[in-house]
Enzyme design. Structure first.
Site, mmCIF file in Angstrom:
data_model
loop_
_atom_site.group_PDB
_atom_site.id
_atom_site.type_symbol
_atom_site.label_atom_id
_atom_site.label_comp_id
_atom_site.label_asym_id
_atom_site.label_seq_id
_atom_site.Cartn_x
_atom_site.Cartn_y
_atom_site.Cartn_z
ATOM 1 N N ALA B 39 -5.465 61.849 80.015
ATOM 2 C CA ALA B 39 -5.580 61.210 78.722
ATOM 3 C C ALA B 39 -5.898 62.230 77.628
ATOM 4 O O ALA B 39 -7.051 62.486 77.326
ATOM 5 C CB ALA B 39 -6.663 60.138 78.781
ATOM 6 N N THR B 40 -4.839 62.785 77.058
ATOM 7 C CA THR B 40 -5.013 63.768 75.986
ATOM 8 C C THR B 40 -3.643 64.189 75.488
ATOM 9 O O THR B 40 -2.624 63.757 76.031
ATOM 10 C CB THR B 40 -5.757 65.015 76.520
ATOM 11 O OG1 THR B 40 -6.160 65.805 75.437
ATOM 12 C CG2 THR B 40 -4.867 65.848 77.423
ATOM 13 N N THR B 41 -3.603 65.025 74.485
ATOM 14 C CA THR B 41 -2.339 65.678 74.122
ATOM 15 C C THR B 41 -2.582 67.156 73.892
ATOM 16 O O THR B 41 -3.451 67.544 73.125
ATOM 17 C CB THR B 41 -1.723 65.078 72.836
ATOM 18 O OG1 THR B 41 -1.533 63.690 73.029
ATOM 19 C CG2 THR B 41 -0.389 65.740 72.537
ATOM 20 N N LYS B 72 -10.422 71.357 74.608
ATOM 21 C CA LYS B 72 -9.542 71.388 75.779
ATOM 22 C C LYS B 72 -8.698 72.644 75.830
ATOM 23 O O LYS B 72 -7.864 72.800 76.708
ATOM 24 C CB LYS B 72 -8.637 70.155 75.769
ATOM 25 C CG LYS B 72 -9.420 68.840 75.754
ATOM 26 C CD LYS B 72 -8.524 67.675 75.411
ATOM 27 C CE LYS B 72 -9.356 66.427 75.149
ATOM 28 N NZ LYS B 72 -8.513 65.335 74.624
#
Lengths: 264, 267
Positions: B39-41, B72
């Site tokens: 869950a991220t980009t 991240k």
């Protein structure tokens, strides 16, 4: 054990061991450490092999003596630093730990074990901005005895050389020197240490020793040495970006300090 | 004879076990199909000076937003970063091991670890993590970006959950928001008037901010600029002179220009 049954022979064996080690080390090229405005400089002259090493983000190690013995100590220090750094944190890696619990005991054990070859080495370590202070040095002798220094330090082939090199450096303001001035001071101290290490009989009397040190022709010693040796200068530099403060110094940066010692 | 430059070997000697090695028989409560949590980009592309890597700052658990300041895009050394999607715990552990492994190798063996070896180290750690990945709780799918001094250009590598590594020629994106922008990246790069590799630093950062904003429009697990707390996405560049993190002030200017303002209307 047989040796300890006979105290006289034990003392004699230890003394012989000291003589042997000191004889092996004494002509080595000294290493000088001095603080400057942006960190710590370690400087030595060598024929070609590397003598100053990176241990951790803010730690350096240099040695005088047998290169493979220094190598073993270097690797032990690096292993210890990285284990602590990973399992605890970077801030937990301190020179004190490495010296007190790592190199000191290892060298002491090597010296005491009479059936094995001892470490033919004297080691110098530097720490920038640690828990103990900004410019901290430790020296560890071949028998595991260690000493803490602030601001400046030097290790030569004989203890008398250390004392006279540090005396040469002791008036400096280690937080205000430029890199080039620090290199100049380190080179002068190196020359004194080199001269004393190469004497056939090093004076044991303090006054006599000071007189000898005061009369060393620093320029002549360095001009001669620089004919077949090269300056190795390494810094731990505060202004370096990132955690790692290690950097090799280019010859150009300390050219003004070197200029006076170059033969035409 | 052993050279002694392997940091993972040193860790094992001191009793350390990589999380995945010990947890091989742990089962999650439900019999979940293998489904990586990501869950991220994260996105990365080549621009004129090197490589740009950017990621949003949101950390989620299901539909809950846990944290709006997660970083991240993790520095590994002066020339490389690892951008993570997947389980943060394992990803941070891998990054920490690699950071130490690269330094340890250099200090111990007195030479820099080669790029191929760095890629291989990361791949091996992802493989070691397979047991956790297969249970759907610990998969890590990183992007590794670096500047290759020998080739004088930036390089981007992406991995699958089993540790296979691929070099990306121009751009890549991973994470739950990536489907929303993968096509946009292709379109921009092909018909946007300028390819990513032709963009200067400001244009590259501006486009990265636009793309992350696009991802957050369609993916609830991707955060956008957080006005109330003034938190921007992380954007880092890697060029011949090394790794640089783009400061908040620079991001603010480019955000106003590219996302809110005058450049927003054109690519």
């Amino acid at each position: 054990m047989m040796l300890s049954d006979e105290p006289y022979r034990w003392a004699e064996a230890v003394a012989n061991r000291r003589d042997y080690i000191e004889d092996q080390i004494r002509t080595g090229s000294p290493v000088v450490g001095v603080g400057y405005e942006d960190g710590i400089l370690l400087l030595t002259l060598s024929q070609s092999q590397q003598k100053v090493f990176e241990v951790y983000d803010r730690l350096l190690l240099a040695g005088i003596g047998h290169s493979t013995d220094i190598e073993n100590l270097r690797q032990a220090a690096i292993d210890m630093a990285h284990s602590i750094g990973f399992n605890y944190s970077e801030d937990d890696v301190t020179l004190r730990q490495i010296v007190y619990f790592g190199l000191g005991p290892a060298m002491k054990a090597g010296f005491d074990d009479v059936v094995r070859s001892p470490f033919l080495a004297r080691v110098l370590l530097a720490e920038l901005d640690g828990q103990e202070g900004a410019q901290i040095f430790y020296t560890v002798d071949y028998d595991g005895a260690f000493y803490r220094h602030e601001g400046c330090v030097a290790v030569g082939g004989v203890v008398e050389a250390d004392v006279m090199m540090v005396r040469e450096l002791s008036g400096l303001d280690a937080e205000a020197l430029s890199l080039s001035d620090a290199a100049g001071a380190a080179l002068r101290a190196w020359a004194i240490g080199r001269w004393i290490g190469k004497m056939d009989e090093v004076p044991t009397d303090a006054e006599e020793l000071e007189q000898v040190a005061g009369e060393v022709d620093v320029v002549d010693v360095l001009v001669t040495a620089l004919k077949d040796m090269e300056v190795e200068a390494v810094v731990l530099e505060r202004s370096q970006l990132g955690k790692n403060k290690y950097r090799n110094v280019d010859a150009e940066e300390i050219a003004p300090a070197l200029a006076q010692f170059k033969a035409d | 004879m052993q050279s002694g430059g392997d940091f993972v070997d040193l860790l094992r000697q001191s009793g350390y076990r990589f999380p995945g090695e010990n947890l091989g028989d742990v089962q999650s409560e439900r019999d979940l199909p293998f489904e990586p949590t990501d869950a991220t980009t994260i996105l990365a592309f080549q621009y004129a000076d090197g490589v740009l890597v950017a990621g949003d700052r949101r950390a989620t658990a299901g539909n809950m937003v846990l944290y709006d300041r997660a970083d991240k895009v993790i520095d590994l050394d002066a020339y490389s970063v690892m951008a993570i999607s997947g389980s943060p715990s394992i990803a941070f552990e891998i990054a920490r091991i690699l950071e130490h492994a690269f330094q340890y190798y250099r200090r111990r063996l007195l030479q820099e670890m080669s790029l191929q070896a760095k890629l291989r180290r990361l791949s091996l750690l992802i493989k070691d993590n397979l047991p956790l990945a297969m249970q759907g709780i610990g998969a890590v799918i990183p992007i590794f970006a670096t500047y290759d001094q020998a080739d004088a250009r930036g390089k981007i590598y992406f991995y699958d959950a089993l540790g296979a590594q691929f070099e990306s020629a121009d751009f890549t994106t991973t994470g739950s928001g990536s489907p929303a922008i993968r096509g946009a990246m292709y379109y921009l790069n092909r018909w946007g008037g300028r390819r990513f590799v032709e963009m200067d630093r400001d244009a590259a950062i501006g486009h990265a901010l636009q793309l992350l904003d696009t991802a957050s429009e369609y993916d609830s697990a991707t955060g956008r600029y957080e006005r109330s707390a003034d938190i921007f996405p992380s954007v880092k560049t890697i060029t011949a002179s090394g790794l640089a993190e783009i400061e908040t002030e620079a991001l603010r200017e480019l955000y106003v220009q590219y996302v809110d303002g005058e450049e927003a209307g054109r690519a």
